[in-house]
Design a protein around this motif. Structure first.
Motif, PDB file in Angstrom:
ATOM      1  N   MET A  48       0.926  -1.106   0.114  1.00  0.00           N
ATOM      2  CA  MET A  48      -0.062  -0.197   0.159  1.00  0.00           C
ATOM      3  C   MET A  48       0.978   1.534   0.039  1.00  0.00           C
ATOM      4  SD  MET A  48      -2.874   1.051   2.826  1.00  0.00           S
ATOM      5  CE  MET A  48      -3.779   2.477   2.598  1.00  0.00           C
ATOM      6  N   ASN A  49       0.910   2.001  -1.064  1.00  0.00           N
ATOM      7  CA  ASN A  49       1.557   3.408  -1.082  1.00  0.00           C
ATOM      8  C   ASN A  49       0.921   4.483  -0.586  1.00  0.00           C
ATOM      9  OD1 ASN A  49       3.449   5.371  -1.783  1.00  0.00           O
ATOM     10  ND2 ASN A  49       3.304   5.255  -3.851  1.00  0.00           N
ATOM     11  N   THR A  50       1.334   5.167   0.575  1.00  0.00           N
ATOM     12  CA  THR A  50       0.501   5.956   1.125  1.00  0.00           C
ATOM     13  C   THR A  50       1.102   7.465   0.814  1.00  0.00           C
ATOM     14  OG1 THR A  50       1.728   6.026   3.069  1.00  0.00           O
ATOM     15  CG2 THR A  50      -0.333   4.698   3.009  1.00  0.00           C
ATOM     16  N   CYS A  51       2.162   7.450  -0.110  1.00  0.00           N
ATOM     17  CA  CYS A  51       2.898   8.626  -0.461  1.00  0.00           C
ATOM     18  C   CYS A  51       2.930   8.626  -1.950  1.00  0.00           C
ATOM     19  CB  CYS A  51       4.125   9.004   0.309  1.00  0.00           C
ATOM     20  SG  CYS A  51       4.067   8.790   2.030  1.00  0.00           S
ATOM     21  N   THR A  52       2.244   9.029  -2.613  1.00  0.00           N
ATOM     22  CA  THR A  52       2.184   8.909  -4.154  1.00  0.00           C
ATOM     23  C   THR A  52       3.487   9.567  -4.769  1.00  0.00           C
ATOM     24  OG1 THR A  52      -0.189   9.127  -4.122  1.00  0.00           O
ATOM     25  CG2 THR A  52       0.819   8.867  -6.272  1.00  0.00           C
ATOM     26  N   ILE A  59       7.113   2.391  15.173  1.00  0.00           N
ATOM     27  CA  ILE A  59       7.017   2.151  13.843  1.00  0.00           C
ATOM     28  C   ILE A  59       5.920   1.139  13.457  1.00  0.00           C
ATOM     29  CG2 ILE A  59       8.373   1.459  11.822  1.00  0.00           C
ATOM     30  CD1 ILE A  59      10.757   2.618  12.680  1.00  0.00           C
ATOM     31  N   GLU A  60       6.100   0.020  14.406  1.00  0.00           N
ATOM     32  CA  GLU A  60       5.087  -1.065  14.205  1.00  0.00           C
ATOM     33  C   GLU A  60       3.635  -0.624  14.523  1.00  0.00           C
ATOM     34  OE1 GLU A  60       8.445  -4.000  16.341  1.00  0.00           O
ATOM     35  OE2 GLU A  60       6.421  -3.995  17.482  1.00  0.00           O
ATOM     36  N   ALA A  61       3.462   0.429  15.502  1.00  0.00           N
ATOM     37  CA  ALA A  61       2.280   1.152  15.651  1.00  0.00           C
ATOM     38  C   ALA A  61       1.416   1.753  14.322  1.00  0.00           C
ATOM     39  CB  ALA A  61       2.026   1.769  16.928  1.00  0.00           C
ATOM     40  N   ARG A  62       2.553   2.160  13.482  1.00  0.00           N
ATOM     41  CA  ARG A  62       2.078   3.199  12.563  1.00  0.00           C
ATOM     42  C   ARG A  62       1.847   2.124  11.323  1.00  0.00           C
ATOM     43  NH1 ARG A  62       7.125   7.677  13.125  1.00  0.00           N
ATOM     44  NH2 ARG A  62       6.524   8.885  14.558  1.00  0.00           N
ATOM     45  N   VAL A  63       2.521   1.098  11.180  1.00  0.00           N
ATOM     46  CA  VAL A  63       2.464   0.108  10.245  1.00  0.00           C
ATOM     47  C   VAL A  63       0.944  -0.571  10.480  1.00  0.00           C
ATOM     48  CG1 VAL A  63       3.178  -2.003   9.192  1.00  0.00           C
ATOM     49  CG2 VAL A  63       4.666  -0.198   9.451  1.00  0.00           C
ATOM     50  N   ALA A  64       0.730  -1.126  11.750  1.00  0.00           N
ATOM     51  CA  ALA A  64      -0.689  -1.513  12.116  1.00  0.00           C
ATOM     52  C   ALA A  64      -1.554  -0.425  11.545  1.00  0.00           C
ATOM     53  CB  ALA A  64      -0.666  -1.884  13.562  1.00  0.00           C
ATOM     54  N   LEU A  90      -6.227   0.710   8.088  1.00  0.00           N
ATOM     55  CA  LEU A  90      -7.015   1.554   7.116  1.00  0.00           C
ATOM     56  C   LEU A  90      -7.107   0.876   5.858  1.00  0.00           C
ATOM     57  CD1 LEU A  90      -7.865   4.120   5.669  1.00  0.00           C
ATOM     58  CD2 LEU A  90      -5.535   4.736   5.447  1.00  0.00           C
ATOM     59  N   HIS A  91      -6.212   0.053   5.421  1.00  0.00           N
ATOM     60  CA  HIS A  91      -6.276  -0.571   4.199  1.00  0.00           C
ATOM     61  C   HIS A  91      -7.568  -1.736   4.186  1.00  0.00           C
ATOM     62  CE1 HIS A  91      -5.054  -2.162   0.416  1.00  0.00           C
ATOM     63  NE2 HIS A  91      -4.851  -3.322   0.955  1.00  0.00           N
ATOM     64  N   GLU A  92      -7.330  -2.451   5.452  1.00  0.00           N
ATOM     65  CA  GLU A  92      -8.327  -3.616   5.705  1.00  0.00           C
ATOM     66  C   GLU A  92      -9.846  -3.035   5.990  1.00  0.00           C
ATOM     67  OE1 GLU A  92      -6.464  -6.038   8.272  1.00  0.00           O
ATOM     68  OE2 GLU A  92      -5.332  -6.944   6.691  1.00  0.00           O
ATOM     69  N   ASN A  93     -10.090  -1.910   6.647  1.00  0.00           N
ATOM     70  CA  ASN A  93     -11.632  -1.451   7.029  1.00  0.00           C
ATOM     71  C   ASN A  93     -11.531   0.066   7.268  1.00  0.00           C
ATOM     72  OD1 ASN A  93     -14.122  -1.281   8.018  1.00  0.00           O
ATOM     73  ND2 ASN A  93     -14.113  -3.255   9.157  1.00  0.00           N
ATOM     74  N   ARG A  94     -11.729   0.727   6.084  1.00  0.00           N
ATOM     75  CA  ARG A  94     -11.633   2.130   6.076  1.00  0.00           C
ATOM     76  C   ARG A  94     -12.726   2.630   6.997  1.00  0.00           C
ATOM     77  NH1 ARG A  94     -11.264   6.575   1.400  1.00  0.00           N
ATOM     78  NH2 ARG A  94      -9.432   5.211   0.408  1.00  0.00           N
ATOM     79  N   ALA A  95     -14.025   2.199   6.894  1.00  0.00           N
ATOM     80  CA  ALA A  95     -15.074   2.703   7.754  1.00  0.00           C
ATOM     81  C   ALA A  95     -14.572   2.665   9.229  1.00  0.00           C
ATOM     82  CB  ALA A  95     -16.213   2.045   7.259  1.00  0.00           C
ATOM     83  N   LEU A  96     -13.984   1.581   9.351  1.00  0.00           N
ATOM     84  CA  LEU A  96     -13.964   1.253  11.139  1.00  0.00           C
ATOM     85  C   LEU A  96     -12.618   2.165  11.228  1.00  0.00           C
ATOM     86  CD1 LEU A  96     -15.308  -0.425  13.140  1.00  0.00           C
ATOM     87  CD2 LEU A  96     -13.631  -2.143  12.826  1.00  0.00           C
ATOM     88  N   PHE A  97     -11.783   2.257  10.545  1.00  0.00           N
ATOM     89  CA  PHE A  97     -10.641   3.342  10.997  1.00  0.00           C
ATOM     90  C   PHE A  97     -11.129   4.500  10.974  1.00  0.00           C
ATOM     91  CE2 PHE A  97      -7.559   6.063   9.239  1.00  0.00           C
ATOM     92  CZ  PHE A  97      -6.268   5.978   9.805  1.00  0.00           C
ATOM     93  N   LEU A  98     -12.077   4.930  10.022  1.00  0.00           N
ATOM     94  CA  LEU A  98     -12.476   6.453  10.357  1.00  0.00           C
ATOM     95  C   LEU A  98     -13.174   6.821  11.391  1.00  0.00           C
ATOM     96  CD1 LEU A  98     -13.111   7.347   6.736  1.00  0.00           C
ATOM     97  CD2 LEU A  98     -11.277   8.002   7.927  1.00  0.00           C
TER      98      LEU A  98
END
Ligand code: SF4
Length: 215
Positions: free
Chosen positions: A1-5, A29-34, A39-47
């Motif tokens: 997943m590229n978050t910085c185009t 760093i691990e928490a940021r990756v998680a 976000l990638h797996e469940n955008r609605a829940l992430f928001l």
């Protein structure tokens, strides 16, 4: 997943995710990756979880505000990502919260809102985009090889440089300036166009030896 185009190979190498406490604490760093995977797996829940965090922030500010020192909630959602939609979504859904980000995505002025402040990041390869942002009133952050405790250059490509390391509340910066930052984390060691060379500057409090730099 590229978050910085618009990430360059050099900024990927020297990205801020290696700076600050993350330099010594891999768990950060691990928490940021998680969070990114969440976000990638469940955008609605992430928001939903973003909104819950912002509710806590809002409540904290209300609780600790006094008439003399009112507190305004502010958030920088793209700390080590560059997702335009996320900052705009948070700003649109939380009009009482000041949102701010750095971005390398061109035409940053088109995404600015009354409560969404953007600072364009110079990568060493996006000078025309940086100058276009300055022309449209969006400040540009430039990383210099200036060491901690030394003065930043006074100007860059004709624009006044302010010291961006004094605080991170970019929405308080004056308009039409270059936000000078000292290289941190891996950026201190990487030799690239991302870090603008200054040939050394004077200690803070003394007149700088070199004042104007071109990319
Ligand atoms: S967060 Fe910024 S510095 Fe880090 S890879 Fe993305 S664009 Fe580059």
């Amino acid at each position: 997943m590229n978050t910085c185009t618009y990430a360059s190979a050099e900024c990927l190498e020297a990205c801020l995710f290696t700076a600050g406490r993350a330099e010594y604490l891999p768990s950060i760093i691990e928490a940021r990756v998680a969070k990114t995977v969440f976000l990638h797996e469940n955008r609605a829940l992430f928001l939903e979880s973003v909104q819950a965090d912002l509710r806590s922030l809002r409540n904290y500010c209300i609780k600790h505000s006094t008439r003399k020192t009112p507190m305004t909630p502010a958030t920088r959602p793209n700390g080590t990502t560059d997702m335009a939609w996320l900052g705009m979504w948070i700003a649109d859904n939380n009009p009482d919260i000041q949102v701010y980000d750095y971005t390398k995505l061109p035409k940053a002025w088109l995404r600015v809102r009354s409560n969404y402040h953007l600072t364009f990041s110079y990568s060493g390869h996006n000078l025309s985009d940086a100058i276009a942002c300055l022309a449209h009133g969006v400040n540009v952050a430039v990383v210099f090889d200036t060491r901690k405790g030394r003065k930043l250059p006074e100007s860059w490509n004709g624009y006044t440089v302010i010291d961006g390391d004094m605080h991170d509340l970019r929405f308080l910066d004056p308009k039409g300036v270059v936000v000078g930052l000292r290289a941190k984390g891996k950026a201190r060691k990487v030799d690239s166009a991302f870090v603008v060379k200054t040939n050394g500057t004077a200690p803070i409090g003394q007149k700088p030896a070199f004042v104007t730099f071109a990319a």
